[in-house]
Design a protein around this motif. Structure first.
Motif, PDB file in Angstrom:
ATOM      1  N   ALA A  16       0.920  -1.620  -0.180  1.00 30.76           N
ATOM      2  CA  ALA A  16      -0.486   0.111  -0.237  1.00 30.76           C
ATOM      3  C   ALA A  16       0.914   0.821  -0.113  1.00 30.76           C
ATOM      4  CB  ALA A  16      -1.003  -0.012   1.623  1.00 30.76           C
ATOM      5  N   GLU A  17       2.029   1.548   0.505  1.00 25.65           N
ATOM      6  CA  GLU A  17       3.159   2.245   1.314  1.00 25.65           C
ATOM      7  C   GLU A  17       3.783   1.791   1.139  1.00 25.65           C
ATOM      8  OE1 GLU A  17       4.026   6.616   0.482  1.00 25.65           O
ATOM      9  OE2 GLU A  17       2.215   5.771   0.531  1.00 25.65           O
ATOM     10  N   ILE A  18       4.303   2.595   0.299  1.00 28.13           N
ATOM     11  CA  ILE A  18       6.272   1.767   0.660  1.00 28.13           C
ATOM     12  C   ILE A  18       7.616   3.381   1.539  1.00 28.13           C
ATOM     13  CG2 ILE A  18       8.568   1.672  -0.386  1.00 28.13           C
ATOM     14  CD1 ILE A  18       7.664   0.915  -3.578  1.00 28.13           C
ATOM     15  N   PRO A  19       7.542   2.635   2.177  1.00 23.74           N
ATOM     16  CA  PRO A  19       8.179   4.007   3.285  1.00 23.74           C
ATOM     17  C   PRO A  19       9.832   4.174   2.508  1.00 23.74           C
ATOM     18  CG  PRO A  19       8.034   1.930   4.361  1.00 23.74           C
ATOM     19  CD  PRO A  19       7.717   1.440   2.932  1.00 23.74           C
ATOM     20  N   VAL A  20       9.841   5.710   2.866  1.00 26.91           N
ATOM     21  CA  VAL A  20      10.916   6.177   2.365  1.00 26.91           C
ATOM     22  C   VAL A  20      11.502   6.654   3.452  1.00 26.91           C
ATOM     23  CG1 VAL A  20      12.048   8.041   0.439  1.00 26.91           C
ATOM     24  CG2 VAL A  20       9.835   7.007  -0.106  1.00 26.91           C
TER      25      VAL A  20
ATOM     26  N   PRO B 141       4.955   9.119   5.877  1.00 24.98           N
ATOM     27  CA  PRO B 141       4.098   7.693   5.105  1.00 24.98           C
ATOM     28  C   PRO B 141       3.055   9.174   4.144  1.00 24.98           C
ATOM     29  CG  PRO B 141       3.070   7.132   6.660  1.00 24.98           C
ATOM     30  CD  PRO B 141       4.631   7.891   7.385  1.00 24.98           C
ATOM     31  N   VAL B 142       2.460   9.039   3.011  1.00 27.75           N
ATOM     32  CA  VAL B 142       1.485   9.518   2.385  1.00 27.75           C
ATOM     33  C   VAL B 142       0.179  10.055   2.449  1.00 27.75           C
ATOM     34  CG1 VAL B 142       0.419  11.048   0.297  1.00 27.75           C
ATOM     35  CG2 VAL B 142       3.077  10.270   0.898  1.00 27.75           C
ATOM     36  N   THR B 143      -0.294  11.053   3.261  1.00 35.91           N
ATOM     37  CA  THR B 143      -2.009  10.922   3.497  1.00 35.91           C
ATOM     38  C   THR B 143      -2.501  10.917   3.345  1.00 35.91           C
ATOM     39  OG1 THR B 143      -2.205  12.994   4.086  1.00 35.91           O
ATOM     40  CG2 THR B 143      -0.779  11.941   6.396  1.00 35.91           C
ATOM     41  N   ASP B 144      -3.665   9.965   2.492  1.00 36.36           N
ATOM     42  CA  ASP B 144      -5.388  10.108   1.948  1.00 36.36           C
ATOM     43  C   ASP B 144      -5.541  11.750   1.334  1.00 36.36           C
ATOM     44  OD1 ASP B 144      -5.283   7.100   1.558  1.00 36.36           O
ATOM     45  OD2 ASP B 144      -7.341   7.086   2.847  1.00 36.36           O
ATOM     46  N   ALA B 145      -5.082  12.393   2.289  1.00 40.07           N
ATOM     47  CA  ALA B 145      -5.618  14.049   2.162  1.00 40.07           C
ATOM     48  C   ALA B 145      -4.539  14.867   1.180  1.00 40.07           C
ATOM     49  CB  ALA B 145      -6.005  14.697   3.209  1.00 40.07           C
ATOM     50  N   GLU B 146      -2.978  14.574   1.796  1.00 41.95           N
ATOM     51  CA  GLU B 146      -1.879  14.332   0.632  1.00 41.95           C
ATOM     52  C   GLU B 146      -1.785  14.202  -0.659  1.00 41.95           C
ATOM     53  OE1 GLU B 146       1.701  17.104  -0.398  1.00 41.95           O
ATOM     54  OE2 GLU B 146      -0.018  16.785   0.955  1.00 41.95           O
ATOM     55  N   ARG B 147      -2.415  12.878  -0.659  1.00 43.20           N
ATOM     56  CA  ARG B 147      -2.549  12.150  -2.266  1.00 43.20           C
ATOM     57  C   ARG B 147      -3.745  12.697  -2.847  1.00 43.20           C
ATOM     58  NH1 ARG B 147      -5.443   9.304  -4.607  1.00 43.20           N
ATOM     59  NH2 ARG B 147      -6.730   8.387  -2.995  1.00 43.20           N
TER      60      ARG B 147
END
Length: 74
Positions: free
Chosen positions: A17-21, A26-32
Motif C-alpha cells: 500500500a505504501e513504500i516508506p521512504v 507516509p503520504v496521507t489520503d488528504a495529501e494524495r
C-alpha cells in the motif's frame, strides 16, 4: 534457493500500500488527493494552452468527440 527472500517465489504478488521512504513520513489520503487535484488542474491548463496554440487540432478533436457522442448507445 535459500539465499532468496520468500517473496521471490511468485506467491503473494500484491503491491504494498505504501513504500516508506527514509526521512519522509507516509503520504496521507488528504495529501494524495491534494496533489492529484493540483495535477488535474495543471493538466487542464496545459490542454487549454494547447487548444489555443493549435486551433485546427482542437477543432478536429471537438468534431471527433461530437461524433463519438452522437454514435454512443446509452
Amino acid at each position: 534457493m535459500p539465499d532468496l527472500p520468500d517473496s521471490a517465489s511468485g506467491e503473494g504478488d500484491e503491491a504494498p500500500a505504501e513504500i516508506p521512504v527514509a526521512g519522509r513520513p507516509p503520504v496521507t489520503d488528504a495529501e494524495r488527493r491534494r496533489r492529484r487535484a493540483q495535477f488535474l488542474r495543471d493538466l487542464a491548463e496545459a490542454r487549454e494552452l494547447r487548444d489555443r496554440v493549435q486551433p485546427r487540432r482542437a477543432k478536429a478533436a471537438r468534431l471527433r468527440h461530437a461524433m463519438r457522442m452522437r454514435t454512443f448507445r446509452w
